[in-house]
Design a protein around this motif. Structure first.
Motif, PDB file in Angstrom:
ATOM      1  N   ARG A  57       1.011 -31.114 -15.263  1.00  0.00           N
ATOM      2  CA  ARG A  57       0.167 -29.963 -14.957  1.00  0.00           C
ATOM      3  C   ARG A  57      -1.259 -30.270 -15.385  1.00  0.00           C
ATOM      4  N   GLU A  58      -2.187 -29.996 -14.487  1.00  0.00           N
ATOM      5  CA  GLU A  58      -3.587 -30.360 -14.694  1.00  0.00           C
ATOM      6  C   GLU A  58      -4.456 -29.113 -14.821  1.00  0.00           C
ATOM      7  N   PHE A  59      -5.348 -29.132 -15.766  1.00  0.00           N
ATOM      8  CA  PHE A  59      -6.302 -28.044 -15.949  1.00  0.00           C
ATOM      9  C   PHE A  59      -7.307 -28.030 -14.801  1.00  0.00           C
ATOM     10  N   VAL A  60      -7.496 -26.847 -14.212  1.00  0.00           N
ATOM     11  CA  VAL A  60      -8.481 -26.679 -13.144  1.00  0.00           C
ATOM     12  C   VAL A  60      -9.715 -25.946 -13.663  1.00  0.00           C
ATOM     13  N   GLY A  61      -9.507 -24.811 -14.290  1.00  0.00           N
ATOM     14  CA  GLY A  61     -10.643 -24.063 -14.800  1.00  0.00           C
ATOM     15  C   GLY A  61     -10.196 -22.846 -15.574  1.00  0.00           C
ATOM     16  N   THR A  62     -11.138 -22.246 -16.286  1.00  0.00           N
ATOM     17  CA  THR A  62     -10.840 -21.067 -17.070  1.00  0.00           C
ATOM     18  C   THR A  62     -12.072 -20.166 -17.128  1.00  0.00           C
ATOM     19  N   ILE A  63     -11.839 -18.892 -17.380  1.00  0.00           N
ATOM     20  CA  ILE A  63     -12.917 -17.911 -17.428  1.00  0.00           C
ATOM     21  C   ILE A  63     -12.662 -16.963 -18.586  1.00  0.00           C
ATOM     22  N   ASN A  64     -13.743 -16.579 -19.255  1.00  0.00           N
ATOM     23  CA  ASN A  64     -13.569 -15.716 -20.421  1.00  0.00           C
ATOM     24  C   ASN A  64     -13.317 -14.271 -20.001  1.00  0.00           C
ATOM     25  N   ARG A  65     -13.150 -13.421 -20.982  1.00  0.00           N
ATOM     26  CA  ARG A  65     -12.738 -12.046 -20.727  1.00  0.00           C
ATOM     27  C   ARG A  65     -13.745 -11.267 -19.887  1.00  0.00           C
ATOM     28  N   SER A  66     -15.009 -11.479 -20.170  1.00  0.00           N
ATOM     29  CA  SER A  66     -16.033 -10.711 -19.457  1.00  0.00           C
ATOM     30  C   SER A  66     -16.480 -11.378 -18.165  1.00  0.00           C
ATOM     31  N   GLY A  67     -16.073 -12.621 -17.967  1.00  0.00           N
ATOM     32  CA  GLY A  67     -16.409 -13.305 -16.727  1.00  0.00           C
ATOM     33  C   GLY A  67     -17.731 -14.035 -16.725  1.00  0.00           C
ATOM     34  N   ASP A  68     -18.393 -14.147 -17.876  1.00  0.00           N
ATOM     35  CA  ASP A  68     -19.705 -14.801 -17.898  1.00  0.00           C
ATOM     36  C   ASP A  68     -19.668 -16.201 -18.481  1.00  0.00           C
ATOM     37  N   MET A  69     -18.493 -16.698 -18.773  1.00  0.00           N
ATOM     38  CA  MET A  69     -18.357 -18.078 -19.232  1.00  0.00           C
ATOM     39  C   MET A  69     -17.188 -18.728 -18.519  1.00  0.00           C
ATOM     40  N   THR A  70     -17.403 -19.946 -18.059  1.00  0.00           N
ATOM     41  CA  THR A  70     -16.361 -20.690 -17.372  1.00  0.00           C
ATOM     42  C   THR A  70     -16.351 -22.143 -17.844  1.00  0.00           C
ATOM     43  N   ASP A  71     -15.254 -22.794 -17.573  1.00  0.00           N
ATOM     44  CA  ASP A  71     -15.121 -24.220 -17.859  1.00  0.00           C
ATOM     45  C   ASP A  71     -14.244 -24.797 -16.761  1.00  0.00           C
ATOM     46  N   TYR A  72     -14.554 -26.030 -16.328  1.00  0.00           N
ATOM     47  CA  TYR A  72     -13.842 -26.637 -15.219  1.00  0.00           C
ATOM     48  C   TYR A  72     -13.385 -28.048 -15.555  1.00  0.00           C
ATOM     49  N   GLY A  73     -12.295 -28.436 -14.929  1.00  0.00           N
ATOM     50  CA  GLY A  73     -11.871 -29.807 -15.030  1.00  0.00           C
ATOM     51  C   GLY A  73     -12.814 -30.725 -14.263  1.00  0.00           C
ATOM     52  N   ASN A  74     -12.899 -31.963 -14.680  1.00  0.00           N
ATOM     53  CA  ASN A  74     -13.856 -32.894 -14.084  1.00  0.00           C
ATOM     54  C   ASN A  74     -13.600 -33.126 -12.595  1.00  0.00           C
ATOM     55  N   SER A  75     -12.345 -33.078 -12.190  1.00  0.00           N
ATOM     56  CA  SER A  75     -12.018 -33.384 -10.801  1.00  0.00           C
ATOM     57  C   SER A  75     -12.430 -32.272  -9.831  1.00  0.00           C
ATOM     58  N   VAL A  76     -12.711 -31.084 -10.331  1.00  0.00           N
ATOM     59  CA  VAL A  76     -13.059 -29.968  -9.444  1.00  0.00           C
ATOM     60  C   VAL A  76     -14.457 -29.416  -9.708  1.00  0.00           C
ATOM     61  N   LYS A  77     -15.100 -29.887 -10.754  1.00  0.00           N
ATOM     62  CA  LYS A  77     -16.417 -29.366 -11.125  1.00  0.00           C
ATOM     63  C   LYS A  77     -17.401 -29.542  -9.977  1.00  0.00           C
ATOM     64  N   GLY A  78     -18.103 -28.468  -9.649  1.00  0.00           N
ATOM     65  CA  GLY A  78     -19.063 -28.495  -8.555  1.00  0.00           C
ATOM     66  C   GLY A  78     -18.469 -28.106  -7.213  1.00  0.00           C
ATOM     67  N   ARG A  79     -17.140 -28.067  -7.113  1.00  0.00           N
ATOM     68  CA  ARG A  79     -16.478 -27.691  -5.857  1.00  0.00           C
ATOM     69  C   ARG A  79     -15.721 -26.375  -5.985  1.00  0.00           C
ATOM     70  N   PHE A  80     -15.163 -26.115  -7.148  1.00  0.00           N
ATOM     71  CA  PHE A  80     -14.357 -24.911  -7.371  1.00  0.00           C
ATOM     72  C   PHE A  80     -15.122 -23.933  -8.257  1.00  0.00           C
ATOM     73  N   THR A  81     -14.889 -22.650  -8.016  1.00  0.00           N
ATOM     74  CA  THR A  81     -15.525 -21.598  -8.807  1.00  0.00           C
ATOM     75  C   THR A  81     -14.504 -20.534  -9.163  1.00  0.00           C
ATOM     76  N   ILE A  82     -14.459 -20.195 -10.432  1.00  0.00           N
ATOM     77  CA  ILE A  82     -13.582 -19.113 -10.903  1.00  0.00           C
ATOM     78  C   ILE A  82     -14.415 -17.857 -11.094  1.00  0.00           C
ATOM     79  N   SER A  83     -13.832 -16.742 -10.712  1.00  0.00           N
ATOM     80  CA  SER A  83     -14.454 -15.447 -10.972  1.00  0.00           C
ATOM     81  C   SER A  83     -13.352 -14.435 -11.241  1.00  0.00           C
ATOM     82  N   ARG A  84     -13.741 -13.288 -11.754  1.00  0.00           N
ATOM     83  CA  ARG A  84     -12.743 -12.256 -12.021  1.00  0.00           C
ATOM     84  C   ARG A  84     -13.352 -10.886 -11.758  1.00  0.00           C
ATOM     85  N   ASP A  85     -12.469  -9.969 -11.411  1.00  0.00           N
ATOM     86  CA  ASP A  85     -12.846  -8.571 -11.221  1.00  0.00           C
ATOM     87  C   ASP A  85     -11.923  -7.761 -12.106  1.00  0.00           C
TER      88      ASP A  85
END
Length: 124
Positions: free
Chosen positions: A45-73
């Motif tokens: 299992r590979e890490f893709v990305g994560t987002i904090n509780r309020s949605g203003d901080m994210t982190d991405y795996g190197n293989s998807v950085k710049g192509r994938f975006t996480i958001s939350r509502d």
């Protein structure tokens, strides 16, 4: 207890875009850090990305950085994964996960709840 249900997977061609959704029910969604992971056949299992509780901080795996975006509502109890410029190597089952701790983490073992996954297949 938190129940997570992913949707939006499918078969696309290389270069296409796809948006995954993960709907949460149960406990208060805004209290959870949310993550996306993926697993291809025969691979860990590979890490893709994560987002904090309020949605203003994210982190991405190197293989998807710049192509994938996480958001939350938080009003809709939903987290999204927008995937652009898809490649055949992005083919995998994609899982969302919820972590009751406060900080972002890339480690799957620190997530408390998992969805059942949704298949994404990218053809060349």
């Amino acid at each position: 207890q938190v129940q997570l249900v992913e949707s939006g997977g499918g078969l696309v061609q290389a270069g296409d875009s796809l948006r995954l959704s993960c709907a949460a029910s149960g406990r208060i969604f805004s209290r959870y850090v949310m993550g996306w992971f993926r697993q291809a056949p025969g691979k860990e299992r590979e890490f893709v990305g994560t987002i904090n509780r309020s949605g203003d901080m994210t982190d991405y795996g190197n293989s998807v950085k710049g192509r994938f975006t996480i958001s939350r509502d938080n009003a809709k109890n939903t987290v999204y994964l927008q995937m652009n410029s898809l490649k055949p190597e992005d083919t995998a089952v994609y899982y969302c996960a919820a972590d009751a701790r406060y900080t972002l983490t890339r480690r799957p073992g620190e997530y408390d709840y998992w969805g059942q996954g949704t298949q994404v297949t990218v053809s060349s």
